[in-house]
Scaffold this active site. Sequence first.
Site, PDB file in Angstrom:
ATOM      1  N   HIS A  51       7.759  -0.542  -1.019  1.00 40.48           N
ATOM      2  CA  HIS A  51       8.334   0.794  -0.788  1.00 40.48           C
ATOM      3  C   HIS A  51       8.428   1.559  -2.107  1.00 40.48           C
ATOM      4  O   HIS A  51       8.086   2.734  -2.185  1.00 40.48           O
ATOM      5  CB  HIS A  51       9.769   0.669  -0.247  1.00 40.48           C
ATOM      6  CG  HIS A  51       9.879   0.088   1.132  1.00 40.48           C
ATOM      7  ND1 HIS A  51      10.572  -1.073   1.381  1.00 40.48           N
ATOM      8  CD2 HIS A  51       9.428   0.520   2.332  1.00 40.48           C
ATOM      9  CE1 HIS A  51      10.541  -1.339   2.674  1.00 40.48           C
ATOM     10  NE2 HIS A  51       9.850  -0.398   3.292  1.00 40.48           N
ATOM     11  N   GLN A  66      11.356   3.955  17.821  1.00 41.42           N
ATOM     12  CA  GLN A  66      10.111   3.205  17.628  1.00 41.42           C
ATOM     13  C   GLN A  66      10.283   1.716  17.929  1.00 41.42           C
ATOM     14  O   GLN A  66       9.352   0.943  17.791  1.00 41.42           O
ATOM     15  CB  GLN A  66       9.529   3.435  16.236  1.00 41.42           C
ATOM     16  CG  GLN A  66      10.322   2.846  15.085  1.00 41.42           C
ATOM     17  CD  GLN A  66       9.781   3.339  13.739  1.00 41.42           C
ATOM     18  OE1 GLN A  66       9.906   4.505  13.392  1.00 41.42           O
ATOM     19  NE2 GLN A  66       9.172   2.441  12.981  1.00 41.42           N
ATOM     20  N   GLN A  71      -0.559   3.199  11.618  1.00 44.82           N
ATOM     21  CA  GLN A  71       0.425   4.272  11.462  1.00 44.82           C
ATOM     22  C   GLN A  71      -0.144   5.408  10.600  1.00 44.82           C
ATOM     23  O   GLN A  71       0.051   6.587  10.891  1.00 44.82           O
ATOM     24  CB  GLN A  71       1.680   3.687  10.821  1.00 44.82           C
ATOM     25  CG  GLN A  71       2.730   4.688  10.423  1.00 44.82           C
ATOM     26  CD  GLN A  71       4.026   3.993  10.050  1.00 44.82           C
ATOM     27  OE1 GLN A  71       4.758   3.524  10.906  1.00 44.82           O
ATOM     28  NE2 GLN A  71       4.319   3.894   8.775  1.00 44.82           N
TER      29      GLN A  71
HETATM   30  P1  AMP Z   1       9.000   0.635   6.675  1.00 43.81           P
HETATM   31  O1  AMP Z   1      10.283   0.663   5.933  1.00 43.81           O
HETATM   32  O2  AMP Z   1       8.544  -0.715   7.066  1.00 43.81           O
HETATM   33  O3  AMP Z   1       8.956   1.644   7.797  1.00 43.81           O
HETATM   34  O4  AMP Z   1       7.889   1.140   5.628  1.00 43.81           O
HETATM   35  C1  AMP Z   1       8.025   2.371   4.979  1.00 43.81           C
HETATM   36  C2  AMP Z   1       6.728   2.665   4.244  1.00 43.81           C
HETATM   37  O5  AMP Z   1       6.479   1.649   3.289  1.00 43.81           O
HETATM   38  C3  AMP Z   1       5.513   2.724   5.174  1.00 43.81           C
HETATM   39  O6  AMP Z   1       4.668   3.777   4.776  1.00 43.81           O
HETATM   40  C4  AMP Z   1       4.884   1.377   4.953  1.00 43.81           C
HETATM   41  O7  AMP Z   1       3.495   1.367   5.197  1.00 43.81           O
HETATM   42  C5  AMP Z   1       5.173   1.137   3.480  1.00 43.81           C
HETATM   43  N1  AMP Z   1       5.110  -0.277   3.161  1.00 43.81           N
HETATM   44  C6  AMP Z   1       5.667  -1.303   3.857  1.00 43.81           C
HETATM   45  N2  AMP Z   1       5.337  -2.481   3.299  1.00 43.81           N
HETATM   46  C7  AMP Z   1       4.551  -2.202   2.223  1.00 43.81           C
HETATM   47  C8  AMP Z   1       3.883  -3.001   1.240  1.00 43.81           C
HETATM   48  N3  AMP Z   1       3.952  -4.333   1.258  1.00 43.81           N
HETATM   49  N4  AMP Z   1       3.165  -2.376   0.281  1.00 43.81           N
HETATM   50  C9  AMP Z   1       3.095  -1.010   0.259  1.00 43.81           C
HETATM   51  N5  AMP Z   1       3.698  -0.206   1.153  1.00 43.81           N
HETATM   52  C10 AMP Z   1       4.413  -0.794   2.133  1.00 43.81           C
END
Ligand code: AMP
Length: 280
Positions: free
Chosen positions: A37, A61, A153
């Site tokens: 993140h 979601q 996504q």
């Molecule tokens: P989430 O909190 O899971 O909804 O993710 C928020 C954002 O962080 C989304 O755009 C995800 O694709 C991105 N994200 C989640 N895991 C990773 C990772 N391991 N590396 C880079 N970005 C990530």
Amino acid sequence: MQVIHSVDEMHRTSEKLRSEGRTIGLVPTMGSLHQGHLSLADLVKDRANTIILSIFINPTQFAPGEDLEKYPRDLDRDLNLCKDRKVDIVFVPESKNIYLEGHSTSVIEERFSSGFCGLSRPSHFQGVTTVCAKLFNICCPNIVVLGQKDAQQVLVLKQMIKDLNFPIEIIIGDIFREDDGLAMSSRNAYLTREQRKDALFLSQSLQEGKNLFENGIFEIERIEDKMRELINKGKLINLEYLKIVNRETFEPEKIAVQNQSLILLAARVGDVRLIDNQVL
Ligand code: AMP
């Protein structure tokens, strides 16, 4: 660093920033932040004067029976991480203020939402597009940063931005991995030691797919078979899908092409659902 809970205050603040000519970069998240993140926030630093990171566990979601209730939450830790990373504003709305009583409008993307993760989570992307449309209207970003980790996504949101004329540029951040290769995810916290060990077969199989391709094996079926063989070694893994597709259309491919083909997978390890992918 400012922490804003109120939807109205966030909207007023972002409109003011825009009227002053500032460029806003938005990183939407569900919190329980990890380096993946935070790497997204870093990506937009040079491009935006103001970085907003939103933390909102979006109930629409999650389907009934999914992990909404137990999704990890640690706001104090998240805020400290954001402060260290020089995020300007953390937006932490409450669900009842995002979805006002009687709300009855959703955004549905129809081309890319129904396959792959949409098969096992049929209402998931409708929740994602709806909340992102709302966050875009509230935070008025010029740039939104999304992670390649959630490849479907990205495709769905790109399509929504185009179809609904949001004046927003998208930046995509690479997948951030643990030292042993496991893709970082807030859901990794659910894994037991045994499950985590097996989960490594997923990232290893993606690496294997990439190695095969780089060693001149281009037939998709051969690559997928070899990957499945490796994944089958994980006794706790229940593979949901493994497919090599065109990264722009998500259509299945027959022959892998550099920078065009994308290996997508989703699996349950025990009851923990994980996704990962690899561009060839
Ligand atoms: P989430 O909190 O899971 O909804 O993710 C928020 C954002 O962080 C989304 O755009 C995800 O694709 C991105 N994200 C989640 N895991 C990773 C990772 N391991 N590396 C880079 N970005 C990530």
